[in-house]
Write a protein that holds these residues in place. Structure first.
Motif, PDB file in Angstrom:
ATOM      1  N   SER A  67       0.852  -1.177   0.000  1.00 42.51           N
ATOM      2  CA  SER A  67       0.000   0.000   0.000  1.00 42.51           C
ATOM      3  C   SER A  67       0.895   1.237   0.000  1.00 42.51           C
ATOM      4  CB  SER A  67      -0.844  -0.054   1.282  1.00 42.51           C
ATOM      5  OG  SER A  67      -1.749   0.976   1.309  1.00 42.51           O
ATOM      6  N   PRO A  68       0.689   2.159  -0.943  1.00 39.43           N
ATOM      7  CA  PRO A  68       1.555   3.337  -0.999  1.00 39.43           C
ATOM      8  C   PRO A  68       1.394   4.234   0.237  1.00 39.43           C
ATOM      9  CG  PRO A  68      -0.118   3.406  -2.726  1.00 39.43           C
ATOM     10  CD  PRO A  68      -0.332   2.145  -1.979  1.00 39.43           C
ATOM     11  N   VAL A  69       2.484   4.840   0.661  1.00 38.79           N
ATOM     12  CA  VAL A  69       2.490   5.640   1.895  1.00 38.79           C
ATOM     13  C   VAL A  69       1.569   6.857   1.783  1.00 38.79           C
ATOM     14  CG1 VAL A  69       3.975   6.969   3.463  1.00 38.79           C
ATOM     15  CG2 VAL A  69       4.856   4.921   2.325  1.00 38.79           C
ATOM     16  N   GLY A  70       0.774   7.062   2.824  1.00 37.61           N
ATOM     17  CA  GLY A  70       0.008   8.312   2.937  1.00 37.61           C
ATOM     18  C   GLY A  70      -1.320   8.343   2.199  1.00 37.61           C
ATOM     19  N   LEU A  71      -1.609   7.321   1.375  1.00 33.13           N
ATOM     20  CA  LEU A  71      -2.837   7.388   0.567  1.00 33.13           C
ATOM     21  C   LEU A  71      -3.960   6.527   1.143  1.00 33.13           C
ATOM     22  CD1 LEU A  71      -1.414   7.092  -3.068  1.00 33.13           C
ATOM     23  CD2 LEU A  71      -2.033   9.154  -1.806  1.00 33.13           C
ATOM     24  N   ASN A  72      -3.591   5.450   1.798  1.00 33.01           N
ATOM     25  CA  ASN A  72      -4.577   4.457   2.228  1.00 33.01           C
ATOM     26  C   ASN A  72      -4.582   4.300   3.734  1.00 33.01           C
ATOM     27  OD1 ASN A  72      -5.291   4.000  -0.397  1.00 33.01           O
ATOM     28  ND2 ASN A  72      -3.903   2.272  -0.653  1.00 33.01           N
ATOM     29  N   LEU A  73      -5.271   3.285   4.201  1.00 34.21           N
ATOM     30  CA  LEU A  73      -5.266   2.945   5.631  1.00 34.21           C
ATOM     31  C   LEU A  73      -4.842   1.498   5.794  1.00 34.21           C
ATOM     32  CD1 LEU A  73      -8.643   4.546   6.804  1.00 34.21           C
ATOM     33  CD2 LEU A  73      -6.358   5.250   7.552  1.00 34.21           C
ATOM     34  N   ALA A  74      -3.948   1.257   6.741  1.00 34.73           N
ATOM     35  CA  ALA A  74      -3.542  -0.112   7.108  1.00 34.73           C
ATOM     36  C   ALA A  74      -3.520  -0.166   8.629  1.00 34.73           C
ATOM     37  CB  ALA A  74      -2.172  -0.446   6.533  1.00 34.73           C
ATOM     38  N   PHE A  75      -4.435  -0.932   9.194  1.00 32.44           N
ATOM     39  CA  PHE A  75      -4.504  -0.968  10.652  1.00 32.44           C
ATOM     40  C   PHE A  75      -4.994  -2.322  11.138  1.00 32.44           C
ATOM     41  CE2 PHE A  75      -9.181  -0.266  11.005  1.00 32.44           C
ATOM     42  CZ  PHE A  75      -9.452   0.215   9.724  1.00 32.44           C
ATOM     43  N   SER A  76      -4.706  -2.606  12.406  1.00 33.28           N
ATOM     44  CA  SER A  76      -5.161  -3.845  13.033  1.00 33.28           C
ATOM     45  C   SER A  76      -5.793  -3.518  14.377  1.00 33.28           C
ATOM     46  CB  SER A  76      -3.988  -4.807  13.263  1.00 33.28           C
ATOM     47  OG  SER A  76      -3.454  -5.251  12.042  1.00 33.28           O
ATOM     48  N   ILE A  77      -6.728  -4.353  14.756  1.00 30.35           N
ATOM     49  CA  ILE A  77      -7.444  -4.159  16.024  1.00 30.35           C
ATOM     50  C   ILE A  77      -7.341  -5.455  16.820  1.00 30.35           C
ATOM     51  CG2 ILE A  77      -9.670  -3.501  17.067  1.00 30.35           C
ATOM     52  CD1 ILE A  77      -9.730  -3.099  13.500  1.00 30.35           C
ATOM     53  N   LEU A  78      -7.142  -5.307  18.113  1.00 32.82           N
ATOM     54  CA  LEU A  78      -7.048  -6.473  18.995  1.00 32.82           C
ATOM     55  C   LEU A  78      -8.407  -6.787  19.621  1.00 32.82           C
ATOM     56  CD1 LEU A  78      -5.426  -8.560  20.663  1.00 32.82           C
ATOM     57  CD2 LEU A  78      -5.011  -6.735  22.338  1.00 32.82           C
ATOM     58  N   PHE A  79      -8.791  -8.052  19.516  1.00 34.51           N
ATOM     59  CA  PHE A  79     -10.016  -8.553  20.170  1.00 34.51           C
ATOM     60  C   PHE A  79      -9.636  -9.682  21.115  1.00 34.51           C
ATOM     61  CE2 PHE A  79     -11.581  -6.668  16.298  1.00 34.51           C
ATOM     62  CZ  PHE A  79     -12.811  -6.140  16.627  1.00 34.51           C
ATOM     63  N   ARG A  80     -10.438  -9.820  22.158  1.00 32.22           N
ATOM     64  CA  ARG A  80     -10.307 -10.989  23.026  1.00 32.22           C
ATOM     65  C   ARG A  80     -11.710 -11.585  23.194  1.00 32.22           C
ATOM     66  NH1 ARG A  80      -5.196 -11.180  25.063  1.00 32.22           N
ATOM     67  NH2 ARG A  80      -4.034  -9.250  25.346  1.00 32.22           N
ATOM     68  N   VAL A 129      -8.079 -11.978   9.376  1.00 25.94           N
ATOM     69  CA  VAL A 129      -8.363 -12.279  10.789  1.00 25.94           C
ATOM     70  C   VAL A 129      -7.411 -13.396  11.223  1.00 25.94           C
ATOM     71  CG1 VAL A 129     -10.118 -13.026  12.443  1.00 25.94           C
ATOM     72  CG2 VAL A 129     -10.790 -11.666  10.451  1.00 25.94           C
ATOM     73  N   GLU A 130      -6.633 -13.143  12.260  1.00 26.05           N
ATOM     74  CA  GLU A 130      -5.703 -14.152  12.778  1.00 26.05           C
ATOM     75  C   GLU A 130      -5.999 -14.377  14.259  1.00 26.05           C
ATOM     76  OE1 GLU A 130      -2.036 -13.315   9.674  1.00 26.05           O
ATOM     77  OE2 GLU A 130      -1.790 -12.629  11.729  1.00 26.05           O
ATOM     78  N   THR A 131      -6.176 -15.652  14.618  1.00 25.90           N
ATOM     79  CA  THR A 131      -6.605 -15.972  15.984  1.00 25.90           C
ATOM     80  C   THR A 131      -5.681 -16.994  16.612  1.00 25.90           C
ATOM     81  OG1 THR A 131      -8.919 -15.527  15.514  1.00 25.90           O
ATOM     82  CG2 THR A 131      -8.494 -17.034  17.288  1.00 25.90           C
ATOM     83  N   GLU A 132      -5.409 -16.826  17.880  1.00 24.98           N
ATOM     84  CA  GLU A 132      -4.704 -17.869  18.636  1.00 24.98           C
ATOM     85  C   GLU A 132      -5.630 -18.406  19.708  1.00 24.98           C
ATOM     86  OE1 GLU A 132      -0.452 -15.834  17.818  1.00 24.98           O
ATOM     87  OE2 GLU A 132      -0.623 -16.949  19.718  1.00 24.98           O
ATOM     88  N   VAL A 133      -5.767 -19.729  19.691  1.00 26.88           N
ATOM     89  CA  VAL A 133      -6.687 -20.385  20.623  1.00 26.88           C
ATOM     90  C   VAL A 133      -5.878 -21.345  21.498  1.00 26.88           C
ATOM     91  CG1 VAL A 133      -8.649 -21.974  20.754  1.00 26.88           C
ATOM     92  CG2 VAL A 133      -8.593 -20.247  18.973  1.00 26.88           C
ATOM     93  N   GLN A 134      -6.210 -21.403  22.782  1.00 29.17           N
ATOM     94  CA  GLN A 134      -5.604 -22.404  23.672  1.00 29.17           C
ATOM     95  C   GLN A 134      -6.733 -23.189  24.306  1.00 29.17           C
ATOM     96  OE1 GLN A 134      -3.071 -20.622  26.630  1.00 29.17           O
ATOM     97  NE2 GLN A 134      -1.332 -20.654  25.209  1.00 29.17           N
ATOM     98  N   GLY A 135      -6.824 -24.473  23.988  1.00 28.75           N
ATOM     99  CA  GLY A 135      -7.937 -25.264  24.494  1.00 28.75           C
ATOM    100  C   GLY A 135      -9.237 -24.697  23.949  1.00 28.75           C
ATOM    101  N   THR A 136     -10.119 -24.291  24.860  1.00 26.62           N
ATOM    102  CA  THR A 136     -11.398 -23.721  24.407  1.00 26.62           C
ATOM    103  C   THR A 136     -11.438 -22.210  24.591  1.00 26.62           C
ATOM    104  OG1 THR A 136     -12.291 -24.135  26.592  1.00 26.62           O
ATOM    105  CG2 THR A 136     -12.726 -25.823  24.903  1.00 26.62           C
ATOM    106  N   GLU A 137     -10.262 -21.599  24.801  1.00 29.97           N
ATOM    107  CA  GLU A 137     -10.226 -20.145  25.039  1.00 29.97           C
ATOM    108  C   GLU A 137      -9.511 -19.455  23.885  1.00 29.97           C
ATOM    109  OE1 GLU A 137     -10.408 -18.475  28.678  1.00 29.97           O
ATOM    110  OE2 GLU A 137     -12.028 -19.946  28.473  1.00 29.97           O
ATOM    111  N   VAL A 138     -10.038 -18.306  23.492  1.00 26.20           N
ATOM    112  CA  VAL A 138      -9.316 -17.480  22.531  1.00 26.20           C
ATOM    113  C   VAL A 138      -8.275 -16.681  23.308  1.00 26.20           C
ATOM    114  CG1 VAL A 138      -9.501 -15.569  20.893  1.00 26.20           C
ATOM    115  CG2 VAL A 138     -11.326 -17.272  21.032  1.00 26.20           C
ATOM    116  N   VAL A 139      -7.008 -16.799  22.923  1.00 26.18           N
ATOM    117  CA  VAL A 139      -5.966 -15.983  23.563  1.00 26.18           C
ATOM    118  C   VAL A 139      -6.090 -14.563  23.027  1.00 26.18           C
ATOM    119  CG1 VAL A 139      -3.496 -15.749  24.013  1.00 26.18           C
ATOM    120  CG2 VAL A 139      -4.487 -18.021  23.659  1.00 26.18           C
TER     121      VAL A 139
END
Ligand code: BTN
Length: 258
Positions: A67-80, A129-139
């Motif tokens: 993505s070219p600098v300054g023109l677009n948006l690139a972001f991530s959000i943390l969920f639990r 979307v990238e998720t890490e799970v341990q047992g039955t819990e989402v980390v």
């Protein structure tokens, strides 16, 4: 004042879950990795990591996301999230992006299952979307969003035919803070719906351009063909094969047949 005033957004979002804290970077390998790193340090749900430039931005199937600098948006959000809410996170993110596009441009974007936001068949936003799970819990779950805002696809021959942007669709430049604000407000509202136990499937299915179409779905070396019939509550795609049988598709890349 930086081009993208995330301090101001942080004040505006102080009372919300999503966006109560912003981490703004000029350059990162990927906002996905930085958000994961913060998650492992104990960061709270809802933080937003945003970068002007990513040296190793990635998309689904380990593809590069450039993505070219300054023109677009690139972001991530943390969920639990609770594990049962996991399938709804992708629905919330794609719907929030669609709503932001609709609110700011008046246009009606559609979702190509499971997580591309498109206008007239061209991609305006990709979601990972990238998720890490341990047992039955989402980390943790990290949702990464790339949005083409002021990009002119004609200047990039490799994507000119497949990509679009706010600028390309309207002929106008947009303040990226307005786009980010709108997407995160909607995401915060959808996430509240999820936590309240409400389903997003109906709203999501209404936006899916894929339904009713003859499609091919590729997953690794397998290709399945059929008509996209419906989606279930988990966001899986129900495909009607030529022999009339129904098959549930959990993941894959869709190609529309013309
Ligand atoms: C796709 O269409 O395949 C998903 C693209 C996701 C790109 C975003 S940009 C912000 C975040 N950081 C990354 O490295 N990828 C996601």
């Amino acid at each position: 004042m930086p081009d993208l005033d995330t301090n101001r957004l942080e004040r505006e979002f102080a009372q919300r879950v999503i966006g109560h804290k912003f981490h703004y970077h000029q350059s990162l390998a990927s906002t996905m990795d930085e958000t994961r790193r913060l998650a492992l340090e104990g960061a709270s749900e809802g933080i937003v990591v945003i970068a002007e430039h990513q040296t190793k931005g990635r998309g689904r199937f380990d593809r590069k996301w450039v993505s070219p600098v300054g023109l677009n948006l690139a972001f991530s959000i943390l969920f639990r999230p609770e594990i049962s809410h996991l399938p709804l996170i992708n629905m919330a993110a794609t719907l929030a992006v669609c709503d932001a596009v609709r609110d700011l441009t008046g246009l009606s974007p559609e979702i190509k299952w499971p997580n591309d936001v498109r206008i007239n068949g061209k991609k305006l936003s990709g979601i990972l979307v990238e998720t890490e799970v341990q047992g039955t819990e989402v980390v943790h779950t990290v949702v990464g969003i790339g949005m083409n805002v002021n990009l002119d696809p004609r200047n990039y021959p490799e994507i000119a035919l497949i990509a679009t942007s706010f600028l390309a669709e309207t002929g106008r430049r947009f303040d990226r803070a307005d786009v980010l604000r709108s997407a995160l407000q909607h995401l915060d509202e959808y996430y509240a719906e999820i936590r309240a136990g409400n389903s997003l499937t109906h709203a999501w299915a209404e936006r899916l351009e894929t339904l009713g179409k003859l499609i091919q779905v590729r997953w690794k070396d397998d290709v399945i063909e059929g008509v996209a019939d419906s989606v279930d509550d988990q966001g899986n795609l129900i495909l009607k094969r030529p022999d009339g049988s129904l098959i549930t598709v959990v993941a894959g890349e869709v190609t529309l047949q013309v």
